[in-house]
Each structure stands twice: as C-alpha cells, then as structure tokens.
Design an enzyme around this catalytic site. Structure first.
Site, PDB file in Angstrom:
ATOM      1  N   SER A  15       0.823  -1.205   0.000  1.00  0.00           N
ATOM      2  CA  SER A  15       0.000   0.000   0.000  1.00  0.00           C
ATOM      3  C   SER A  15       0.865   1.266   0.000  1.00  0.00           C
ATOM      4  O   SER A  15       1.819   1.371   0.768  1.00  0.00           O
ATOM      5  CB  SER A  15      -0.913   0.018   1.225  1.00  0.00           C
ATOM      6  OG  SER A  15      -1.652   1.206   1.232  1.00  0.00           O
ATOM      7  N   LYS A  66     -13.871  -4.346   1.501  1.00  0.00           N
ATOM      8  CA  LYS A  66     -14.744  -3.223   1.120  1.00  0.00           C
ATOM      9  C   LYS A  66     -16.234  -3.560   1.215  1.00  0.00           C
ATOM     10  O   LYS A  66     -17.061  -2.685   1.407  1.00  0.00           O
ATOM     11  CB  LYS A  66     -14.425  -2.775  -0.313  1.00  0.00           C
ATOM     12  CG  LYS A  66     -13.086  -2.055  -0.428  1.00  0.00           C
ATOM     13  CD  LYS A  66     -12.907  -1.519  -1.820  1.00  0.00           C
ATOM     14  CE  LYS A  66     -11.502  -1.025  -2.033  1.00  0.00           C
ATOM     15  NZ  LYS A  66     -11.300  -0.447  -3.366  1.00  0.00           N
ATOM     16  N   ASN A  87     -14.995   2.292   0.819  1.00  0.00           N
ATOM     17  CA  ASN A  87     -13.527   2.384   0.904  1.00  0.00           C
ATOM     18  C   ASN A  87     -13.076   3.459   1.904  1.00  0.00           C
ATOM     19  O   ASN A  87     -11.882   3.612   2.137  1.00  0.00           O
ATOM     20  CB  ASN A  87     -12.888   2.625  -0.468  1.00  0.00           C
ATOM     21  CG  ASN A  87     -13.037   4.070  -0.914  1.00  0.00           C
ATOM     22  OD1 ASN A  87     -14.014   4.726  -0.567  1.00  0.00           O
ATOM     23  ND2 ASN A  87     -12.082   4.569  -1.658  1.00  0.00           N
ATOM     24  N   ASP A 102     -14.029   5.605  -4.705  1.00  0.00           N
ATOM     25  CA  ASP A 102     -13.367   4.994  -5.873  1.00  0.00           C
ATOM     26  C   ASP A 102     -13.934   5.522  -7.194  1.00  0.00           C
ATOM     27  O   ASP A 102     -13.190   5.784  -8.138  1.00  0.00           O
ATOM     28  CB  ASP A 102     -13.530   3.467  -5.852  1.00  0.00           C
ATOM     29  CG  ASP A 102     -12.627   2.807  -4.819  1.00  0.00           C
ATOM     30  OD1 ASP A 102     -11.574   3.390  -4.474  1.00  0.00           O
ATOM     31  OD2 ASP A 102     -12.974   1.710  -4.346  1.00  0.00           O
ATOM     32  N   GLY A 129     -15.586  -7.472  -9.497  1.00  0.00           N
ATOM     33  CA  GLY A 129     -15.440  -7.321  -8.047  1.00  0.00           C
ATOM     34  C   GLY A 129     -15.834  -5.915  -7.614  1.00  0.00           C
ATOM     35  O   GLY A 129     -16.541  -5.199  -8.340  1.00  0.00           O
ATOM     36  N   GLY A 130     -15.370  -5.518  -6.424  1.00  0.00           N
ATOM     37  CA  GLY A 130     -15.728  -4.222  -5.858  1.00  0.00           C
ATOM     38  C   GLY A 130     -15.331  -3.060  -6.765  1.00  0.00           C
ATOM     39  O   GLY A 130     -16.117  -2.126  -6.975  1.00  0.00           O
ATOM     40  N   ALA A 131     -14.132  -3.116  -7.324  1.00  0.00           N
ATOM     41  CA  ALA A 131     -13.652  -2.014  -8.163  1.00  0.00           C
ATOM     42  C   ALA A 131     -14.505  -1.914  -9.427  1.00  0.00           C
ATOM     43  O   ALA A 131     -14.898  -0.818  -9.848  1.00  0.00           O
ATOM     44  CB  ALA A 131     -12.189  -2.233  -8.521  1.00  0.00           C
ATOM     45  N   ASN A 151     -16.084 -11.211 -17.027  1.00  0.00           N
ATOM     46  CA  ASN A 151     -15.392 -11.638 -15.805  1.00  0.00           C
ATOM     47  C   ASN A 151     -15.141 -13.131 -15.867  1.00  0.00           C
ATOM     48  O   ASN A 151     -15.935 -13.874 -16.448  1.00  0.00           O
ATOM     49  CB  ASN A 151     -16.271 -11.302 -14.588  1.00  0.00           C
ATOM     50  CG  ASN A 151     -15.510 -11.484 -13.294  1.00  0.00           C
ATOM     51  OD1 ASN A 151     -14.410 -10.952 -13.138  1.00  0.00           O
ATOM     52  ND2 ASN A 151     -16.066 -12.249 -12.359  1.00  0.00           N
ATOM     53  N   TYR A 232      -2.102  -0.034 -10.308  1.00  0.00           N
ATOM     54  CA  TYR A 232      -1.148   1.091 -10.314  1.00  0.00           C
ATOM     55  C   TYR A 232       0.294   0.659 -10.068  1.00  0.00           C
ATOM     56  O   TYR A 232       1.211   1.468 -10.151  1.00  0.00           O
ATOM     57  CB  TYR A 232      -1.563   2.171  -9.303  1.00  0.00           C
ATOM     58  CG  TYR A 232      -1.649   1.684  -7.884  1.00  0.00           C
ATOM     59  CD1 TYR A 232      -2.862   1.273  -7.346  1.00  0.00           C
ATOM     60  CD2 TYR A 232      -0.509   1.620  -7.078  1.00  0.00           C
ATOM     61  CE1 TYR A 232      -2.944   0.811  -6.048  1.00  0.00           C
ATOM     62  CE2 TYR A 232      -0.590   1.166  -5.779  1.00  0.00           C
ATOM     63  CZ  TYR A 232      -1.808   0.762  -5.266  1.00  0.00           C
ATOM     64  OH  TYR A 232      -1.881   0.298  -3.982  1.00  0.00           O
TER      65      TYR A 232
END
Ligand code: ATR
Length: 291
Positions: A15, A66, A87, A102, A129-131, A151, A232
């Site tokens: 992170s 999340k 988040n 997000d 998923g969550g993102a 997916n 990222y």
C-alpha cells in the site's frame, strides 16, 4: 492529542496510501498519523469498533474488506450503498459513516488525466469485483451508451450487469448493458467496437501470481480506444504496454488512487487535498517499492 487514520486491509505490504496521505497531513502540520493496519478477517469487527474512539478520525478500507464492512458500520452513504462497497469510513462522534470514493477517483482521472468523455461511448469493463462495481455505476452515471462486463466467473458478471440494468431502468438511463463470457468471441466483438476498456481485475498486479499477464491480447485492442488499467503497480502493466504498442491511449491506476485518497482526505479533515503534494509522494513511494 494525536489523532489517527488507518488503512485496513489484508495483505497490505504494497500500500502506498500511508505515504501520500501522511505527506498531505504533514503539509497542513496536522497532528494526525496515517497508519497501515494489516487485519485478519477474524479481527475485523474489533478493528472497526476501535474506530469509534475519539482519537480515530476514520479509515480507508481496502481489499478484501470493502464489502464486509457494510454491516459493521452505522450509516452507509447512498452511492456506497448502491455500489455495495465502502472504501472510506469517517468517525462522526462515535458514529461510523461509510463512503465510496473509488468512483469519484476513477471519473476524475478519466476526465482530467485521460481527457475522455464517457457520454455516448461504448465501454468494456473487465472484472466484476468491488472495483468493477464502482466503475460500472460511475460510467452509468456519466451516460455511457453501452457497457459490456466480462469476468472470469461469469455469474458475477451477470449479477453486476443485472444490478446496473436495474439502476439504469429506475433512473431512466438508456445504457445498453450486457455480460459476456471471459475470453469469448462475444468479448472479442465487443472489444473491437468499443472506445474504452477498463481493467478492474488484478491481472498484471505486481506481487500477484498473475503479474506477467494481460487480460487482452494486442491485436484485439482498437487504435482509437482508451485503455484504462486500475492496477497502479507497476505504473505500466502488461496490458498498458501492449495497448501502447497497439497505438491506443492509456492511463494507469495511480491518478485514480490519489484522487480517491484525496476525496477521503477531505472527508476526514475538511481541508482541500493538496494534490501537488500527494501525487509526487505516491509516485516516490511506488518507486521505492519497485513500481
Ligand atoms: P477489487 O475490490 O479490487 O475489485 P475483487 O473484488 O477481489 O477486488 O475482484 C478481483 C477481480 O479480479 C475479480 O473480477 C476476479 O475475477 P473472479 O470474479 O473470477 O474471481 C478478477 N481476477 C482475479 N484473478 C484473476 C485471474 N487470474 N484471471 C481473471 N480474472 C481474475
């Protein structure tokens, strides 16, 4: 009294939020520490309950919690409820309120960094998923004309597509929404006809078992498309590399990471997030961990 903000997830070794959030807090000379807290699932409830203590301003919540935190907090704002993922948690006098920044981060990077206008465009979302949920609702809100979800686990793509379709109907949004099987001819066809591809899977992520993998092959990627990878680290993922080589425009996940963090910072501190401090701090932290 020193106050605290944490990022809660598992694992957390990669992170970079502590680096750029602390840089922003220090910029304002605030007596606030931003700390990474790697929490096992069995300890999640007690970690969330601790956030109610007066010295804690709140937290960022990351993978894999999340969704799991929703029933553990007192209030969930409308958009986070719609996405089904939180988040950011803010401690308001012992009451924990959940947000999802997000989608804001995703759209701001799309607008300001990639200069892409979603209205009347066709998009593919890879992942469910969550993102991917945050990205799907964000694109719907921006009146994308068509949204195709692919997916690995088809049932999750179908379920996301159906939540998005319900939301579209209820809000009179005319976006065409479909779920297609992973690596299928239907996906190939959709990719060939799209202007935006967003990778919301963890393929290409450093430290994962799939860090060398791309969700698409280069000859599928249209030259005039924008390829947006939420990953990222590394700054250029295998997908972004092949997209660049195919002549497409690309954007990585770092601006989104910083913008979502900036929105969280503003919720905790009521101060304007110093992006000119946060962006370089995030870049530097990534370089340090080999991004
Ligand atoms: P996040 O909150 O970042 O979205 P997540 O909810 O764990 O994290 O979602 C990870 C996404 O990456 C999922 O869409 C997952 O696909 P499955 O639903 O089939 O698990 C996708 N993913 C992870 N590893 C993958 C792989 N090796 N190949 C394809 N997709 C993968």
């Amino acid at each position: 009294m020193t106050q605290f903000i944490s990022v809660i997830g598992y694992p957390l070794k990669h992170s970079v939020s502590p680096d750029f959030q602390q840089a922003a807090l220090d910029h304002y000379k605030l007596d606030i520490r931003y700390e990474a807290r790697e929490i096992k699932a069995a300890d999640l409830l007690s970690a969330i309950n601790q956030l109610r203590q007066p010295q804690n301003l709140g937290a960022n919540i990351t993978v894999p919690y999340k969704k799991a935190v929703l029933p553990l907090i007192d209030e969930v704002d409308d958009f986070a409820g719609l996405v089904g993922a939180v988040n950011t948690i803010v401690n308001r006098d012992g009451k924990l309120v959940g947000f999802n920044t997000d989608a804001y981060g995703f759209l701001r990077a799309l607008r300001d960094d990639a200069r892409f206008k979603p209205e009347n465009k066709r998009a593919i979302v890879l992942g469910a998923g969550g993102a991917a949920r945050a990205v799907g609702f964000a694109l719907l809100q921006e009146r994308i004309s068509s949204l195709t979800i692919a997916n690995r686990t088809m049932a999750k793509a179908v379920s996301l597509a159906s939540s998005l379709a319900n939301h579209a109907v209820n809000n009179k949004i005319s976006t065409e929404i479909a779920a297609v099987p992973w690596q299928s001819s239907k996906l190939t066809e959709a990719v060939e006809n799209c202007q935006l591809i967003v990778n919301c899977t963890s393929l290409g992520m450093k430290g994962s078992p799939y860090e060398e993998e791309s969700p698409l092959v280069s000859d599928l990627i249209p030259k005039d498309a924008l390829v947006y990878d939420l990953v990222y680290n590394p700054l250029e993922t295998p997908l972004l590399r092949i997209a660049r080589e195919a002549g497409a425009n690309t954007i990585g996940g770092l601006p989104m990471l910083v913008y979502q963090g900036a929105a969280s910072f503003e919720l905790w501190t009521d101060r304007e997030a110093p992006l000119d401090i946060m962006l370089p701090a995030a870049r530097q932290a990534l370089t340090k961990i080999g991004g």
